[in-house]
Design an enzyme around this catalytic site. Structure first.
Site, mmCIF file in Angstrom:
data_model
loop_
_atom_site.group_PDB
_atom_site.id
_atom_site.type_symbol
_atom_site.label_atom_id
_atom_site.label_comp_id
_atom_site.label_asym_id
_atom_site.label_seq_id
_atom_site.Cartn_x
_atom_site.Cartn_y
_atom_site.Cartn_z
ATOM 1 N N HIS A 216 -10.786 -4.547 9.858
ATOM 2 C CA HIS A 216 -11.514 -4.839 9.349
ATOM 3 C C HIS A 216 -12.666 -4.446 9.741
ATOM 4 C CE1 HIS A 216 -8.167 -8.175 7.916
ATOM 5 N NE2 HIS A 216 -9.436 -7.855 7.233
ATOM 6 N N GLU B 213 0.900 -1.116 -0.348
ATOM 7 C CA GLU B 213 -0.358 0.068 -0.009
ATOM 8 C C GLU B 213 0.593 1.403 0.167
ATOM 9 O OE1 GLU B 213 -0.239 -2.792 2.282
ATOM 10 O OE2 GLU B 213 -2.294 -3.392 1.329
HETATM 11 C C1 LIG Z 1 -2.416 -4.276 4.793
HETATM 12 C C2 LIG Z 1 -3.273 -5.265 4.270
HETATM 13 N N1 LIG Z 1 -3.584 -5.204 2.904
HETATM 14 C C3 LIG Z 1 -4.378 -6.214 2.619
HETATM 15 C C4 LIG Z 1 -4.879 -7.048 2.984
HETATM 16 C C5 LIG Z 1 -6.258 -8.248 2.693
HETATM 17 N N2 LIG Z 1 -5.358 -8.741 3.076
HETATM 18 C C6 LIG Z 1 -5.762 -10.081 3.768
HETATM 19 S S1 LIG Z 1 -4.569 -12.009 3.389
HETATM 20 C C7 LIG Z 1 -4.450 -10.803 2.105
HETATM 21 C C8 LIG Z 1 -3.070 -12.081 1.809
HETATM 22 C C9 LIG Z 1 -2.019 -12.093 2.356
HETATM 23 O O1 LIG Z 1 -1.576 -12.946 1.731
HETATM 24 P P1 LIG Z 1 -0.135 -13.943 2.319
HETATM 25 O O2 LIG Z 1 1.027 -12.868 3.282
HETATM 26 O O3 LIG Z 1 0.488 -15.176 1.520
HETATM 27 O O4 LIG Z 1 -0.841 -14.754 3.319
HETATM 28 P P2 LIG Z 1 -1.530 -16.564 3.284
HETATM 29 O O5 LIG Z 1 -2.948 -15.659 3.547
HETATM 30 O O6 LIG Z 1 -1.440 -16.106 2.053
HETATM 31 O O7 LIG Z 1 -1.190 -17.060 4.216
HETATM 32 C C10 LIG Z 1 -4.734 -9.839 1.693
HETATM 33 C C11 LIG Z 1 -3.752 -8.931 1.231
HETATM 34 C C12 LIG Z 1 -4.378 -6.999 4.298
HETATM 35 N N3 LIG Z 1 -5.653 -7.502 5.767
HETATM 36 N N4 LIG Z 1 -3.407 -5.885 5.386
#
Ligand SMILES: Cc1ncc(C[n+]2csc(CCOP(=O)(O)OP(=O)(O)O)c2C)c(N)n1
Ligand SMILES: [Mg+2]
Lengths: 329, 335
Positions: free
Chosen positions: A130, A61
């Protein structure tokens, strides 16, 4: 031609029209190519405009926000989307220190034509990270405009207006409104930034609200009418600049101001409106101002706590009734 | 089947049998707990909060945490059940938190994404991607200032490697030689985005190089490999040799959030899922243990039964617990 479409379709239609008509427009952000990530609001865009102009980004971001500001400085008209307001804190520096200041800090040489479209997505026991509604935070920063459409008509018109404004505009929509239908013209049109709208005419109380709370305010006004209380509902639509003219006219007419805002109470939108009434309409007030907003508490998860946390139409109506009762006759 | 005789339990592994069997049971607890929760999620009103299941990734949390002491800190993410249970968090309090009950580990204030058990070295999980990585660095800073030999572990996904704060954290940790272990759970996706659409170089472990820090990539579905690699890094960190980055390749079986497999969304193929399911960390480890003569069928069945009972009791506890009193809504903003 006007037809009934949902709030989310109105946003989608505006995005199609903007990208179609303005070759400088870009849509940037997490999930813009996903069929579900931003609640189907970006359907069909990637197919029509391609990955050069509809840019799905990594979870970065801070950088991606700054990149949108940089693209704006270099002549583009980016629309940058945050699927949730809560994720904006990483981007705050680029918005507050850079986008917001640029035009003033360099003596009006360069503008930042940028729409920051950000979504309030709360409820459902999602808890503190959230659920946030940060309109007041952004409205506090000089150099940012803040709009909050509450109907499908305004969602489309304010998105067009934000895109044409030429300044950084924080366009805040609300997932709780996405399925609501409204009469919306097919052709592009704008809803002016800085102008509210009277949703219900009334004479006893001015009830100012925004976004989802404006909808609840209308419901509350209808319920109160049954009890013989005549409520004038103003949907602010723009948080900054505020439609002070419309607000003051109504406050001077009714002598009573209630504010219903979906953000936190302290130092928030409701505080700003109360200050406006105290500064500009003090002698017209027949009662202290009433504020209905979120308690100064992070959003809790559990359903019993959520139910108390988020005010609904019943709460607005009953608080107004109790408040009128308290009033010295 | 006869009871296994004691001397058979030497095996060929250098890791003590009780550690191996402990990891087996721990993985089974995560799996069975989450499978039960996935079932419950099909009744919409029962568990309302968003739930990110860890199914398929159990070896990472278990292999790392088997090296940790209670005083060591584990910082977690939105996908936090595995870290919480593997570090010693109570299953009943976890279940109750998912149900939004007062008996939950965050007293019903946090839900699935926000678990804490400070008494077990779990100061909390954050749903902000990469949000807890610098917190782990800070905990390691505290340990190092106080000259304690505890370590802090940051679990995070491949998606978190897109955030600037990840790189800042690697740098500060390396600069000050802090006892922090960065465990990247690379499950190949960040929500709908495959890792190659997010990172210009998908070799996350190599990011460590630029910070003069050891970085390795390992099979995150092999609990023994995870245990050994994390064990080495943790031992070094305890001795003041500084941080390490371990990238564990793994895969989440279910969709990003919720109980479904999300094969209908055009994001991943059934073949891909199937190939990872055949690499099930638990099944493979079970076969390894059997081949080593470390577990008999009867013993397997006994563990399985015990875990089933524990899971059933946890869910029953959650269901029977009261919801928070709404009059307490504003309590706890400050201490
Ligand atoms: C700062 C932020 N941006 C976007 C999100 C939305 N979001 C939640 S989980 C996620 C993906 C995370 O992927 P990863 O770190 O690979 O973890 P995984 O879900 O695969 O375990 C996103 C983009 C968030 N929670 N926080
Ligand atoms: Mg991932």
């Amino acid at each position: 031609m006007t037809r009934k479409i949902t709030y989310v379709r109105a946003i989608n239609e505006a995005l199609h029209q903007i990208l179609e008509s303005d070759p400088k427009a870009l849509l940037i952000g997490q999930g813009v190519t996903s069929p579900w990530y931003v609640g189907a609001s970006t359907l069909g865009l990637i197919q029509k405009f391609g990955p050069e102009r509809v840019i799905d980004t990594p979870v970065s971001e801070n950088c991606t926000m700054g990149a949108a500001v940089g693209a704006a400085l270099a002549g583009m008209h980016p629309i940058f989307v945050f699927p949730r307001m809560d994720f904006m804190y990483y981007a705050l520096d680029q918005l507050a220190n850079h986008a917001a200041n640029w035009h003033y800090m360099f003596g009006r040489q360069l503008g930042v034509p940028l729409v920051v479209w950000t979504i309030i997505n709360r409820g459902g026991e999602q808890a503190a990270q959230h659920s946030q509604a940060l309109q007041a935070l952004f409205a506090h920063i000089p150099g940012l405009k803040v709009v909050m459409p509450g109907t499908a008509y305004d969602a489309k018109g304010l998105l067009h207006a934000s895109h044409q404004d030429g300044n950084p505009v924080i366009y805040i929509d609300e997932r709780w409104l996405y399925q609501n239908e409204d009469d919306v013209p097919e052709e592009p049109y704008t809803v002016p930034i800085g102008k509210g709208v009277v949703r219900e005419k009334g004479s006893d109380v001015t009830l100012a609200a925004n976004s989802y709370m404006a909808l609840k305010a209308i419901e509350a006004a209808k319920a109160l009418a049954q009890d013989g209380i005549s409520v004038e509902v103003i949907d602010l639509r723009s948080i900054k600049p505020l439609d002070e003219t419309m607000l003051l006219k109504s406050i001077k007419k009714t002598g009573r101001l209630v504010i219903a805002d979906g953000g936190w109470k302290s130092f928030g939108v409701s505080a700003e409106l109360a200050a406006l009434a105290a500064e500009e309409a003090f002698n017209h007030l027949k009662a202290p101002v009433l504020r209905i907003a979120l308690p100064d508490t992070p959003a809790p998860a559990s359903r019993t706590l959520e139910k108390t946390y988020y005010p609904d139409a019943n709460r607005i109506a009953s608080e107004i009734k109790a408040w009128l009762h308290k009033e010295p006759k | 089947m006869k009871q296994a005789a004691k001397p058979r339990r030497t095996g060929r592994s250098d890791v003590a049998p009780d550690v191996l069997l402990g990891m087996y049971r721990s993985m089974l607890r995560l799996r069975k707990f989450e499978e039960a929760i996935a079932e419950r999620l099909k009744t919409p009103s029962e568990i309302v909060c968003p739930v990110h299941l860890y199914t398929g990734e159990e070896a990472v949390a278990v292999g790392v945490c088997a090296n940790l002491r209670k005083e060591d800190f584990v910082f977690s993410t939105h996908r936090s059940h595995g870290h919480y249970l593997a570090k010693g968090g109570d299953m009943k309090s976890l279940a109750a938190e998912l149900y939004g009950k007062t008996t939950g580990c965050s007293h019903g204030r946090g839900g699935s994404m926000h678990l804490a058990a400070p008494e077990y070295g779990l100061p909390g999980s954050s749903a902000i991607v990469a949000g807890t990585i610098p917190l782990a660095v800070g905990a390691a800073l505290a340990f190092s200032v106080r000259k304690e030999d505890n370590v802090a572990v940051a679990f995070f996904g491949d998606g978190a490697a897109n955030e600037g704060v990840f790189y800042e954290s690697l740098n500060l940790a390396a600069l000050r030689k802090l006892p922090v272990i960065f465990i990247c759970e690379n499950n190949l996706y960040s929500t709908h985005m495959p890792v190659a659409s997010c990172l210009a170089s998908t070799e996350i472990y190599r990011k460590a190089e630029s910070f003069c820090m050891p970085g390795v990539r390992i099979d995150g579905n092999n609990v023994l490999k995870v245990f050994r690699e994390a064990g080495r890094a943790i031992a070094a960190a305890r001795l003041g040799e500084g941080p390490a980055l371990i990238e564990c390749l793994t895969y989440r079986w279910r969709g990003h959030v919720g109980p479904n497999y999300d094969l209908d969304k055009g994001l991943r193929s059934k073949e891909e899922l199937d190939s990872w399911m055949t690499r099930c960390p638990i099944k493979n480890f079970e076969e390894f243990l059997a081949a080593q003569g470390l577990i008999s069928t009867a013993e397997k069945e006994a563990v399985s039964r015990e875990v089933d009972v524990e899971v059933a009791e946890a869910i029953a506890f959650a269901r029977a617990s009261p919801y928070p009193d709404s009059a307490e809504i504003t309590r706890g903003v400050f201490r």
